[in-house]
Structures are given as structure tokens and as C-alpha cells.
Scaffold this active site. Structure first.
Site, mmCIF file in Angstrom:
data_model
loop_
_atom_site.group_PDB
_atom_site.id
_atom_site.type_symbol
_atom_site.label_atom_id
_atom_site.label_comp_id
_atom_site.label_asym_id
_atom_site.label_seq_id
_atom_site.Cartn_x
_atom_site.Cartn_y
_atom_site.Cartn_z
ATOM 1 N N GLU A 91 0.218 5.154 0.782
ATOM 2 C CA GLU A 91 -0.686 6.196 1.249
ATOM 3 C C GLU A 91 -0.283 7.558 0.701
ATOM 4 O O GLU A 91 0.848 7.764 0.258
ATOM 5 C CB GLU A 91 -0.690 6.249 2.781
ATOM 6 C CG GLU A 91 -1.343 5.050 3.415
ATOM 7 C CD GLU A 91 -1.389 5.121 4.925
ATOM 8 O OE1 GLU A 91 -2.012 4.230 5.505
ATOM 9 O OE2 GLU A 91 -0.804 6.040 5.531
ATOM 10 N N CYS A 107 -4.055 0.682 -2.707
ATOM 11 C CA CYS A 107 -3.963 -0.551 -1.931
ATOM 12 C C CYS A 107 -2.928 -1.507 -2.528
ATOM 13 O O CYS A 107 -2.667 -1.488 -3.729
ATOM 14 C CB CYS A 107 -5.309 -1.254 -1.893
ATOM 15 S SG CYS A 107 -6.618 -0.306 -1.102
ATOM 16 N N ASN A 154 0.834 -1.191 0.000
ATOM 17 C CA ASN A 154 0.000 0.000 0.000
ATOM 18 C C ASN A 154 0.874 1.249 0.000
ATOM 19 O O ASN A 154 1.966 1.280 0.557
ATOM 20 C CB ASN A 154 -0.996 -0.004 1.165
ATOM 21 C CG ASN A 154 -0.387 -0.137 2.534
ATOM 22 O OD1 ASN A 154 0.537 -0.917 2.759
ATOM 23 N ND2 ASN A 154 -0.910 0.609 3.492
ATOM 24 N N CYS A 162 -10.623 -3.198 -4.454
ATOM 25 C CA CYS A 162 -9.657 -4.249 -4.796
ATOM 26 C C CYS A 162 -10.365 -5.538 -5.183
ATOM 27 O O CYS A 162 -9.929 -6.249 -6.097
ATOM 28 C CB CYS A 162 -8.693 -4.490 -3.642
ATOM 29 S SG CYS A 162 -7.525 -3.131 -3.418
ATOM 30 N N CYS A 214 -10.404 -4.578 0.219
ATOM 31 C CA CYS A 214 -11.506 -3.608 0.195
ATOM 32 C C CYS A 214 -12.373 -3.869 -1.040
ATOM 33 O O CYS A 214 -12.013 -4.650 -1.923
ATOM 34 C CB CYS A 214 -10.956 -2.179 0.188
ATOM 35 S SG CYS A 214 -10.223 -1.663 -1.383
ATOM 36 N N GLU A 227 -3.107 -4.667 -3.146
ATOM 37 C CA GLU A 227 -3.637 -5.582 -4.148
ATOM 38 C C GLU A 227 -3.646 -4.938 -5.530
ATOM 39 O O GLU A 227 -3.282 -5.571 -6.526
ATOM 40 C CB GLU A 227 -5.058 -6.013 -3.772
ATOM 41 C CG GLU A 227 -5.155 -6.749 -2.454
ATOM 42 C CD GLU A 227 -5.397 -5.843 -1.250
ATOM 43 O OE1 GLU A 227 -5.974 -6.331 -0.266
ATOM 44 O OE2 GLU A 227 -5.018 -4.651 -1.302
#
Length: 131
Positions: free
Chosen positions: A47, A56, A45, A90, A87, A58
Site C-alpha cells: 500500500e 496488489c 500487496n 489483476c 481485482c 498478484e
């Protein structure tokens, strides 16, 4: 997927998790995606201060795989503390490529604690574009 490949995926997800850029949440996630040629594509990830721009793990792994010319996938391992499910965004992106993809949810503190599921179980009524 062999037991050896499963272990490689778990180890790759745990390792790339340490590269995550998560200065705000401190929530590190690593993902390792196995393609149908046996290659592993990793992502973590990333940010951003503008939180909606966060990417993310994934989706980073999918992006790396697609950039490498791969489109068919065998499994994904996702490592976090504690283990978490992908999530919604994803899930949709993963299901675009592999609607029945096996998913390994790895607890980073106890890597022997792995929950196995599939994209079909996580997103049973995925969106599909039909023209």
C-alpha cells in the site's frame, strides 16, 4: 499441477502474506505463482499513502516472475482473510499471460478452505489487443 505443488503454492501465499505492507487497510494479501518450470514467484500487496499507487499481491508476483524471465504459468494461489478474488486490474494482467490459469483462493484463517476457479471464469471477456 500436482497435489504437492498445490500445497506448496498455498503455503507460499500464506507465508508471503505476512510480509504485506498494508498500514492503511490492514488487509494482507499474499500471492504465489507457479511457472511452467516449477518455480514459485511470490508477491504481497504494497500500500501507499497515495492509495491509487498501491500494488496488489498478484501483480507483484507477476512482476517478479517476468523479471526472472518467466512468461508461462501453471497456477496461482492468493491468500487473504477472508479469501478474495483478484481485482479487475489483476485479472487482466494475469489473463495477459495465462487466460485459463487455475486460481486458488485461500482463506488465511482456514487454509484448508480453498476455492478453485480459473482466469477464464473470472474474466470471460478479457481485453485482447489485436492489430
Amino acid at each position: 499441477m500436482t497435489v504437492a505443488q498445490q500445497q506448496q503454492l498455498i503455503e507460499a501465499a500464506l507465508a508471503v502474506r505476512q510480509q504485506a505492507h498494508a498500514p492503511y487497510s490492514k488487509f494482507l494479501v499474499g500471492a504465489a505463482l507457479l511457472d511452467d518450470q516449477g518455480a514459485i514467484h511470490i508477491g504481497c500487496n504494497v500500500e501507499n499513502a497515495s492509495y491509487g499507487l498501491t500494488i496488489c499481491a498478484e501483480r507483484v508476483a507477476i512482476g517478479a516472475a517476468v523479471a526472472a524471465g518467466r512468461r508461462r504459468f501453471v497456477a496461482i494461489a492468493i491468500a487473504a482473510d477472508p479469501a478474495v478474488s483478484p481485482c479487475g486490474a489483476c485479472r487482466q494482467v494475469l489473463a495477459e499471460f495465462a487466460p485459463n490459469l487455475p486460481v486458488l483462493l485461500v482463506d488465511a484463517n482456514t487454509s484448508s478452505l480453498v476455492k478453485e476457479t480459473t482466469m477464464a471464469e473470472l474474466l470471460p471477456l478479457r481485453f485482447e489487443f489485436r492489430s
